[in-house]
Design an enzyme around this catalytic site. Structure first.
Site, mmCIF file in Angstrom:
data_model
loop_
_atom_site.group_PDB
_atom_site.id
_atom_site.type_symbol
_atom_site.label_atom_id
_atom_site.label_comp_id
_atom_site.label_asym_id
_atom_site.label_seq_id
_atom_site.Cartn_x
_atom_site.Cartn_y
_atom_site.Cartn_z
ATOM 1 N N SER A 156 9.979 -13.797 -1.180
ATOM 2 C CA SER A 156 9.387 -12.846 -0.173
ATOM 3 C C SER A 156 9.959 -12.851 1.063
ATOM 4 C CB SER A 156 7.770 -13.332 0.005
ATOM 5 O OG SER A 156 7.186 -12.386 0.789
ATOM 6 N N ASP B 18 4.496 -6.155 -8.452
ATOM 7 C CA ASP B 18 4.907 -6.134 -7.113
ATOM 8 C C ASP B 18 4.776 -4.836 -6.516
ATOM 9 O OD1 ASP B 18 5.380 -6.753 -4.428
ATOM 10 O OD2 ASP B 18 7.042 -8.033 -4.740
#
Length: 348
Positions: free
Chosen positions: A190, A288
């Site tokens: 991330s 995602d």
């Protein structure tokens, strides 16, 4: 659903193992409690909710850990993980930094935790466990960097801390391998993946060699909305509203998402053509919502003539690598082990 802070349970539960779904849903719930509409962040509550574990000089899963101060002025601490021997008594300080094996190449993986620049830390339990796994899987030393977080510490504080940690690691004689070099790899998930890339950019103009970057679901973006952002908004734990808040909290005030920290190959990005840049392994989860930006990042590296490998996992969501309860976890760990190995083998 799009644009809300709710979790689409039906969508995510169909593809996510139950314990992973519970874990990430808990993160999501706490994250929603911590962000404030005015852009501030409830840090005291965040520290209370984040389950932390201390360093442990006694082997846990064959790995010992200890904390070091990298920079007292910025209170920068890193947690070191290295193989330990079961049954040995707790080592003294000098034994913690005993030289790595002189007859092999020991990779040093510098890990930057995720949390959208605002959450988690090097001593968060979930990342402590992940770093221990990386030690065992890769036969490596792992250095987890406890960088300063937004919004209290905006860009470029996290990058500054990452670079300070790289300089510290590179100066440790006990990490030198048989070729008298420290074999440094940068890794993160991330926001940590974003930090790893940007710290590697700083190394370009230095004498420190970074051998590779490992980016797990790296957090990139841009001003324009993409197809995946629109299609997946709110379906698998994350909303565009969430992502926009974190970019406003991290980027310099007044900057848009086309700032190079967010959009590295956008209109303000740094050209990488002809630059000696480390090889990259980029892992993208097909569920995602920012995958289009991650894929654009991979294409940017390719167009610049850089060495990059894309691992696209169509049915993976964010955080799949945190628990060993799915095939994607083992696929990624095999790839990482191969990526940092002095004697790589073909991974099928």
């Amino acid at each position: 659903m799009a644009g809300t802070n709710e979790i689409n349970a039906n969508e995510s539960q169909r593809v996510v193992p139950l314990n992973t779904w519970v874990l990430i849903s808990q993160f999501k719930l706490s994250y929603n409690l911590l962000r404030r509409p005015d852009g501030t962040f409830n840090r005291h509550l965040a520290e209370f909710l984040d389950r932390k574990v201390p360093a442990n000089a006694n082997p846990v899963d064959g790995v010992i850990s200890f904390d070091v101060v990298v920079n007292r002025e910025t209170n920068l601490i890193s947690r070191i993980y290295r193989p330990g021997v079961a049954g040995e008594s707790s080592p003294g300080v000098s034994e913690l930094e005993k030289p790595v094996a002189s007859d092999v190449i020991t990779p040093v993986i510098m890990f930057f935790h995720g949390g959208s620049f605002a959450h988690s830390s090097a001593n968060s339990a979930i990342y402590d466990t992940l770093c221990r796994r990386l030690v065992g899987i890769c036969d490596a030393v792992v250095v987890s960097v406890n960088y300063r977080r937004a919004p209290e510490n905006r860009y470029p504080c996290a990058y500054d801390d990452g670079w300070a940690a790289v300089e510290w690691v590179n100066s440790r004689k006990w990490l030198l391998c048989k070729d008298s070099k420290v074999h440094i790899y940068l890794a993160g998930d991330s926001s940590g993946g974003n930090i790893a890339h940007n710290v590697a950019l700083r190394a370009v103009d230095s004498e420190i060699e970074i051998l590779g970057n490992i980016l797990l679901n790296p957090m990139f973006g841009g001003q324009e909305r993409t197809e995946s952002e629109t299609r997946l908004d709110g379906k698998y734990f994350v909303t565009l509203q969430d992502r926009d808040w974190y970019w406003r909290a991290f980027l310099p005030e007044g900057e848009t998402r086309d700032h190079p920290a967010c959009n590295p190959f956008g209109p303000n990005g740094k050209p990488l053509e002809g630059v000696k840049f480390p090889k990259s392994l980029v892992v993208v989860a097909g569920l995602d919502l920012v995958q289009d930006w991650q894929l654009a990042f991979v294409e940017g590296l390719k167009k610049a003539g850089q060495d990059v490998k894309l691992l696209y996992l169509e049915q993976a969501t964010i955080g799949f690598y945190l628990l060993p309860n799915n095939d994607h976890f083992y696929t990624v760990m095999d790839e990482i082990r191969n990526f940092v190995s002095a004697n790589p083998v073909n991974v099928t």
